[in-house]
Design a protein around this motif. Structure first.
Motif, PDB file in Angstrom:
ATOM      1  N   UNK A  82       9.114  16.697  -3.939  1.00 26.11           N
ATOM      2  CA  UNK A  82       9.421  15.270  -4.056  1.00 26.11           C
ATOM      3  C   UNK A  82       8.771  14.474  -2.926  1.00 26.11           C
ATOM      4  N   UNK A  83       8.827  15.008  -1.695  1.00 27.58           N
ATOM      5  CA  UNK A  83       8.234  14.293  -0.564  1.00 27.58           C
ATOM      6  C   UNK A  83       6.705  14.201  -0.716  1.00 27.58           C
ATOM      7  N   UNK A  84       6.080  15.222  -1.352  1.00 31.63           N
ATOM      8  CA  UNK A  84       4.641  15.177  -1.608  1.00 31.63           C
ATOM      9  C   UNK A  84       4.327  14.052  -2.587  1.00 31.63           C
ATOM     10  N   UNK A  85       5.133  13.947  -3.616  1.00 32.32           N
ATOM     11  CA  UNK A  85       4.928  12.902  -4.611  1.00 32.32           C
ATOM     12  C   UNK A  85       5.064  11.515  -3.987  1.00 32.32           C
ATOM     13  N   UNK A  86       6.050  11.358  -3.109  1.00 29.53           N
ATOM     14  CA  UNK A  86       6.246  10.068  -2.440  1.00 29.53           C
ATOM     15  C   UNK A  86       5.034   9.714  -1.582  1.00 29.53           C
ATOM     16  N   UNK A  87       4.505  10.705  -0.874  1.00 28.97           N
ATOM     17  CA  UNK A  87       3.309  10.470  -0.054  1.00 28.97           C
ATOM     18  C   UNK A  87       2.110  10.087  -0.915  1.00 28.97           C
ATOM     19  N   UNK A  89       2.110   8.629  -3.824  1.00 26.14           N
ATOM     20  CA  UNK A  89       2.306   7.267  -4.319  1.00 26.14           C
ATOM     21  C   UNK A  89       1.911   6.260  -3.234  1.00 26.14           C
ATOM     22  N   UNK A  90       2.326   6.525  -2.004  1.00 31.43           N
ATOM     23  CA  UNK A  90       1.979   5.644  -0.889  1.00 31.43           C
ATOM     24  C   UNK A  90       0.466   5.604  -0.659  1.00 31.43           C
ATOM     25  N   UNK A  91      -0.154   6.777  -0.666  1.00 30.97           N
ATOM     26  CA  UNK A  91      -1.603   6.850  -0.435  1.00 30.97           C
ATOM     27  C   UNK A  91      -2.359   6.097  -1.517  1.00 30.97           C
ATOM     28  N   UNK A  92      -1.942   6.265  -2.763  1.00 34.50           N
ATOM     29  CA  UNK A  92      -2.633   5.597  -3.867  1.00 34.50           C
ATOM     30  C   UNK A  92      -2.422   4.086  -3.865  1.00 34.50           C
ATOM     31  N   UNK A  93      -1.448   3.619  -3.136  1.00 36.42           N
ATOM     32  CA  UNK A  93      -1.224   2.175  -3.073  1.00 36.42           C
ATOM     33  C   UNK A  93      -2.050   1.510  -1.967  1.00 36.42           C
ATOM     34  N   UNK A  94      -2.695   2.332  -1.123  1.00 39.85           N
ATOM     35  CA  UNK A  94      -3.495   1.792  -0.020  1.00 39.85           C
ATOM     36  C   UNK A  94      -4.816   1.234  -0.522  1.00 39.85           C
TER      37      UNK A  94
END
Length: 118
Positions: A82-87, A89-94
């Motif tokens: 789950x924490x990988x998925x959250x990261x 999502x954050x990276x793809x929003x940059x």
């Protein structure tokens, strides 16, 4: 296609005779004949010579990547937490420049860790 089939396909595609290929790879013509008539496969110690002469990588020769028409790239099998998925999502929003900066930070962090290990 098998490895042997790929070799003969590439020999033909490169416009080489089996004799010329054998000389360039340092492989006896009788050995090459055995591949064709007896279904033998090249020994592991000859793979690099074969690849050099045919101008392919060992991966290409062994898997058919970029050679076989029906080659299918194997799926990457990994499990994301789950924490990988959250990261991700954050990276793809940059923005593009932010991603470049993040990669530079990661590289610097790895270098710093290497220096601390000394």
């Amino acid at each position: 296609m098998t490895i042997t089939e790929r070799i003969f396909f590439l020999i033909k595609e490169r416009g080489l005779s089996q004799n010329a290929f054998g000389k360039a790879a340092g492989i006896a013509s009788s050995t090459i004949s055995d591949w064709k008539t007896k279904g033998h496969t090249p020994s592991a110690d000859k793979i690099m010579d074969i690849c050099r002469v045919l101008d392919v990588t060992p991966e290409q020769l062994l898997t058919g990547k970029d050679i076989d028409e029906d080659y299918i790239e194997p799926a990457i099998d990994y499990v994301a937490k789950k924490q990988d998925e959250e990261l991700l999502v954050e990276i793809h929003s940059l923005k593009k420049e932010q991603v470049k900066r993040l990669k530079a930070y990661l590289k610097a962090l790895r270098q710093l860790e290497e220096l601390e290990d000394i």
